[in-house]
Structure formats: C-alpha cells, structure tokens
Scaffold this motif. Structure first.
Motif, short mmCIF file in Angstrom:
data_model
loop_
_atom_site.label_atom_id
_atom_site.label_comp_id
_atom_site.label_asym_id
_atom_site.label_seq_id
_atom_site.Cartn_x
_atom_site.Cartn_y
_atom_site.Cartn_z
N GLN A 134 12.24 4.79 -1.35
CA GLN A 134 10.84 4.20 -1.50
C GLN A 134 10.06 3.68 -0.19
N GLY A 135 10.75 3.93 0.91
CA GLY A 135 10.10 3.69 2.32
C GLY A 135 11.06 2.61 3.02
N TYR A 136 11.25 2.69 4.10
CA TYR A 136 12.32 2.19 5.00
C TYR A 136 11.90 0.53 4.88
N VAL A 137 10.53 0.09 4.95
CA VAL A 137 10.11 -1.22 4.87
C VAL A 137 10.64 -1.94 3.37
N VAL A 138 10.36 -1.13 2.34
CA VAL A 138 10.71 -1.68 1.01
C VAL A 138 12.20 -1.65 0.83
N ILE A 168 1.00 -1.14 0.08
CA ILE A 168 -0.06 -0.09 -0.02
C ILE A 168 0.70 1.31 -0.13
N ASP A 169 0.35 2.46 -0.22
CA ASP A 169 0.92 3.63 -0.01
C ASP A 169 0.85 3.91 1.40
N TRP A 170 2.09 4.15 2.00
CA TRP A 170 2.32 4.12 3.40
C TRP A 170 3.22 4.72 3.95
N CYS A 171 3.77 6.03 3.47
CA CYS A 171 5.02 6.51 3.83
C CYS A 171 4.95 6.71 5.43
N PRO A 172 6.17 6.89 5.89
CA PRO A 172 7.55 6.65 5.26
C PRO A 172 8.00 5.10 5.28
N GLN A 173 7.01 4.15 5.59
CA GLN A 173 7.42 2.62 5.52
C GLN A 173 7.31 2.41 4.07
N ILE A 174 6.41 2.69 3.16
CA ILE A 174 6.48 2.24 1.72
C ILE A 174 5.73 3.43 0.99
N CYS A 175 6.55 3.83 0.25
CA CYS A 175 6.48 5.09 -0.77
C CYS A 175 6.42 5.04 -2.33
N PRO A 176 5.47 4.69 -2.79
CA PRO A 176 5.48 4.20 -4.33
C PRO A 176 5.78 5.46 -5.05
N LYS A 205 14.14 -5.27 0.20
CA LYS A 205 15.16 -5.26 -1.03
C LYS A 205 16.62 -5.70 -0.47
N GLU A 206 17.10 -5.25 0.57
CA GLU A 206 18.34 -5.68 1.05
C GLU A 206 18.42 -7.24 1.47
N ILE A 207 17.15 -7.53 1.96
CA ILE A 207 17.12 -9.04 2.25
C ILE A 207 17.34 -9.87 1.09
N PHE A 208 16.69 -9.65 -0.23
CA PHE A 208 16.72 -10.20 -1.22
C PHE A 208 17.92 -9.91 -2.24
N LYS A 209 18.67 -8.99 -1.81
CA LYS A 209 19.77 -8.45 -2.73
C LYS A 209 20.59 -9.41 -3.30
N ASP A 210 21.13 -9.48 -4.44
CA ASP A 210 22.16 -10.52 -4.80
C ASP A 210 21.51 -12.06 -4.47
N SER A 211 20.30 -12.40 -4.43
CA SER A 211 19.64 -13.56 -4.48
C SER A 211 19.18 -14.08 -5.55
N MET A 220 6.57 -9.09 6.61
CA MET A 220 6.33 -9.48 5.43
C MET A 220 5.94 -11.06 5.39
N ALA A 221 4.46 -10.98 5.16
CA ALA A 221 3.75 -11.98 5.47
C ALA A 221 3.39 -12.83 4.27
N PHE A 222 3.11 -14.00 4.15
CA PHE A 222 3.27 -14.80 2.93
C PHE A 222 1.74 -15.60 2.70
#
Length: 249
Positions: A42-46, A29-37, A50-56, A208-210
C-alpha cells in the motif's frame, strides 16, 4: 444462568471496544511508492501510518482524491487528516513534530536532452510541466513571477504518464515531480529508458497533517500527541530501515 452471564459479559466487552474505537478519516492520493491504493503493497507512508496507530483506539479510513480536492477536504473538516503534504503545500493545516517521509522534487526530460537544471537561470525560455498545489520550495517565487513558462495540471494518477507524453510530443521541455514516484511510475510502464532525471531542487519533509477546523481541535490535539509519541519510538527502532528496504528505497 452461567451461560447467560458469560454471553452478557462477552456482549458488554464487545460493545465497550466498539464504543472506545474512534475513526480517523484520511484524505490521500495515488502516489506510489509512498501511497499505492491499487497495489498489494500500500506504500511506505501508508504502512508507516498504520504502524503508528496499530493496536490503538483509532481506526483508519483512507479516502482517495485528486491532490487539490484532498487538501480542500481536510481544510473544510470533512476529513481529519491529509497524506502527505510538505508544509508549504498546505500551510493552514496542523502538523505534528515528526514527518512521515521526505520528498525530493526533480526535473525530468527525454533521455537525449542535453538540458540539466542548475539554478533558476537555467529555466529561461523553457516550458515546464508542473502539478497544481505542489510546492517546489526554492522555485515557488520563480513560478509566480514566470507563469507563462509553466503548464499547470491537476495531480492525479495519470499526471506522470501524461507529462511524459508531452515530452515526446515536444509540448514541454521538462516536467517537475517527486523523484521516487516518477521513476517508479515510468519503470512500471516500461518506458523509463526513454527519460532521465535532469537535476533536483531542495528536499522537503512530508507529514500526516490535520484539519484546522475548530470543532475538531480537541480530537486533533489528541491525535497529534499520540502520533508524535509513537513516531518517536519507531524512529529509534529498526522499523524505518526495514520499511524502506521493503520498497527497495
């Protein structure tokens, strides 16, 4: 022949990487400063995800929806994951061990209001703005028992400004939403000076729920295991502190 061999090897290498790469579709969702499309940052959660899955082997594809629809997209298995619910907001989803942040739900009023939230008794007689499918932890039971006091509205990018407008028109006495997002949005609009925080309820971890969709169970199990391994490493580094400083939090 040598040139042909090199081209063949490079092509094979490229195709192998493409084959190994797996896309994770994420509802958000659009939820700054967590998620900022709509922002450069882009928001600290995003950033964290992205850092979690970087180079994966995983590639992230983030799709933006209103909150209630985002939850439904993940529940149905149309997308793999959701950013970023508290457990009470989407209890049927599958949650990793590690969170992506913490949300603090607070009340907001006009700056000249004398009211402050102390406990559920202090809500008596008030009209309260609230987002649909939002968990308020300690107040969830009170909301169910006193529906006539709450004005429900879908959460979307205009939710905060619309409730601020309702306050000015005396259509509600207070509204409830996450502290960081509300202050951020009203400051961005240049109107924060007209409002104030009027007390908060309990904090809740966000994740991040699945998807629980049965056909995705093997993929989700692998994603959760990978997520928790990487989150554990990042939580023991200086990354989190630097990330929050980047967002002045």
């Amino acid at each position: 022949m040598r040139a042909l061999l090199i081209i063949t090897l490079l092509t094979f290498s490229f195709l192998s990487k493409e084959t190994q790469s797996e896309t994770i579709t994420i509802a958000a969702i659009d939820w700054c400063p967590q998620i900022c499309p709509k922002k450069q940052e882009q928001g600290y959660v995003v950033d964290f995800v992205k850092e979690i899955f970087k180079d994966s082997e995983y590639q992230l594809e983030i799709q933006y929806f209103p909150w209630s629809r985002a939850i439904k997209q993940v529940l149905s298995g149309k997308v793999d994951a959701l950013l970023s619910p508290a457990k009470a907001e989407a209890p049927s989803l599958l949650f990793p061990q590690h969170e992506v942040g913490v949300q603090k739900m607070c009340f907001f009023t006009k700056v000249d209001s004398q009211w402050t939230y102390l406990d559920v008794a202090s809500l008596k007689g008030l009209q309260v703005g609230i987002a649909i499918d939002t968990s308020i932890e300690e107040l969830n039971s009170y909301v169910v028992e006193h529906l006539e006091q709450f004005q429900f509205q879908p959460y979307h990018e205009r939710y905060i400004l619309q409730n601020a407008g309702k306050l000015q028109k005396n259509r509600i006495d207070t509204f409830l939403f996450t502290k960081n997002s509300t202050i951020y949005e009203l400051m961005q609009a240049g109107i924060w000076q007209n409002y104030r925080e009027a007390g908060c309820v309990s904090e809740a971890k966000i994740y991040m729920a699945f998807t629980p969709e049965q056909s995705s169970r093997a993929k989700v199990k692998a994603l959760i295991e990978y997520f928790d391994r990487r989150a554990e490493l990042l939580n023991h580094s200086s990354y989190i502190q630097q990330l929050m400083q980047n967002y002045h939090l």
